[in-house]
Design a protein around this motif. Structure first.
Motif, PDB file in Angstrom:
ATOM      1  N   UNK A  86       0.836  -1.209   0.000  1.00 40.39           N
ATOM      2  CA  UNK A  86       0.000   0.000   0.000  1.00 40.39           C
ATOM      3  C   UNK A  86       0.870   1.257   0.000  1.00 40.39           C
ATOM      4  N   UNK A  87       1.930   1.242   0.783  1.00 39.14           N
ATOM      5  CA  UNK A  87       2.864   2.374   0.836  1.00 39.14           C
ATOM      6  C   UNK A  87       3.540   2.588  -0.522  1.00 39.14           C
ATOM      7  N   UNK A  88       3.934   1.498  -1.177  1.00 41.12           N
ATOM      8  CA  UNK A  88       4.520   1.615  -2.516  1.00 41.12           C
ATOM      9  C   UNK A  88       3.485   2.114  -3.516  1.00 41.12           C
ATOM     10  N   UNK A  89       2.229   1.692  -3.340  1.00 41.06           N
ATOM     11  CA  UNK A  89       1.155   2.209  -4.190  1.00 41.06           C
ATOM     12  C   UNK A  89       0.969   3.710  -4.014  1.00 41.06           C
ATOM     13  N   UNK A  90       1.075   4.186  -2.773  1.00 38.38           N
ATOM     14  CA  UNK A  90       1.008   5.628  -2.521  1.00 38.38           C
ATOM     15  C   UNK A  90       2.131   6.350  -3.265  1.00 38.38           C
ATOM     16  N   UNK A  91       3.326   5.738  -3.230  1.00 41.36           N
ATOM     17  CA  UNK A  91       4.464   6.329  -3.939  1.00 41.36           C
ATOM     18  C   UNK A  91       4.209   6.376  -5.436  1.00 41.36           C
ATOM     19  N   UNK A  92       3.684   5.290  -5.991  1.00 44.66           N
ATOM     20  CA  UNK A  92       3.403   5.248  -7.433  1.00 44.66           C
ATOM     21  C   UNK A  92       2.383   6.297  -7.849  1.00 44.66           C
ATOM     22  N   UNK A  93       1.462   6.623  -6.935  1.00 46.11           N
ATOM     23  CA  UNK A  93       0.448   7.645  -7.236  1.00 46.11           C
ATOM     24  C   UNK A  93       1.018   9.061  -7.136  1.00 46.11           C
TER      25      UNK A  93
END
Length: 196
Positions: free
Chosen positions: A76-83
């Protein structure tokens, strides 16, 4: 209460994750992404990869949350970064870190959270300080292997080892020792009855 994110029981479960509802586990996931974002900002600048408290926070989340919720929190944290949210080292975000020199390390993060959490569920934590140290250090080494392999692909194996692996080994030892010591203290504190 058991959910998909946490097993019915774990030998080491200081946050009582296994007994939490799905909404509470979701709240813990969001809290964990915040912890990871904060840990990412505590860094020592190095080229091409900075030293941060990311791996310390990642392995601790894996152990404290269990391998399922720990790995999902990191994803989820990496997804936040990708966004595009500025949650990675140096306040970076977006897709560029996932194709640049740090990509291998980022890919390794959910894997090492799951590994540390899995080993903790097998008893490699808490009062078993040597096993705890080995679990965290093994996860950190795996991160360096995966990250160093990608970096070696980009800049050559010798440079990849010299810039992306070797300088980070002492930090991995220190972070692993700190994690093992904190988890031992947590296990001992949990075992003592509270005086009211």
């Amino acid at each position: 209460m058991t959910t998909i994110l946490a097993p019915a029981s774990r030998a080491f479960d200081p946050l009582c994750i296994a007994g939490r509802s799905l909404p509470m586990q979701a709240a813990l996931l969001l809290f964990g992404t915040g912890v990871l974002a904060l840990a990412s900002q505590i860094s020592v600048p190095m080229v091409p990869v900075p030293i941060t408290l990311q791996t310390f926070a990642i392995t601790m989340i894996g152990v404290l949350y269990g391998w399922r919720l720990g790995a999902l929190t990191v994803l989820a944290w990496l997804g936040e970064a990708m966004m595009g949210l500025p949650v990675l080292a140096g306040g970076s975000g977006g897709l560029a870190p996932f194709v640049g020199p740090t990509a291998g390390y980022l890919v390794s993060f959910p894997i090492i959270a799951a590994l540390a959490g899995y080993l903790a569920e097998k008893g490699w934590t808490g009062e078993r300080v040597v096993k705890s140290l080995l679990a965290h250090f093994g996860a950190n080494l795996l991160c360096l292997v995966i990250g160093g392999a990608w970096l070696g692909y980009l800049i050559g194996v010798e440079k990849g080892l010299a810039l992306g692996v070797t300088p980070f080994i002492p930090g991995a030892v220190l972070k692993s020792a700190l994690a093992a010591a904190l988890l031992m203290a947590l296990a001992r504190g949990k075992a003592k009855p509270l005086d009211l």
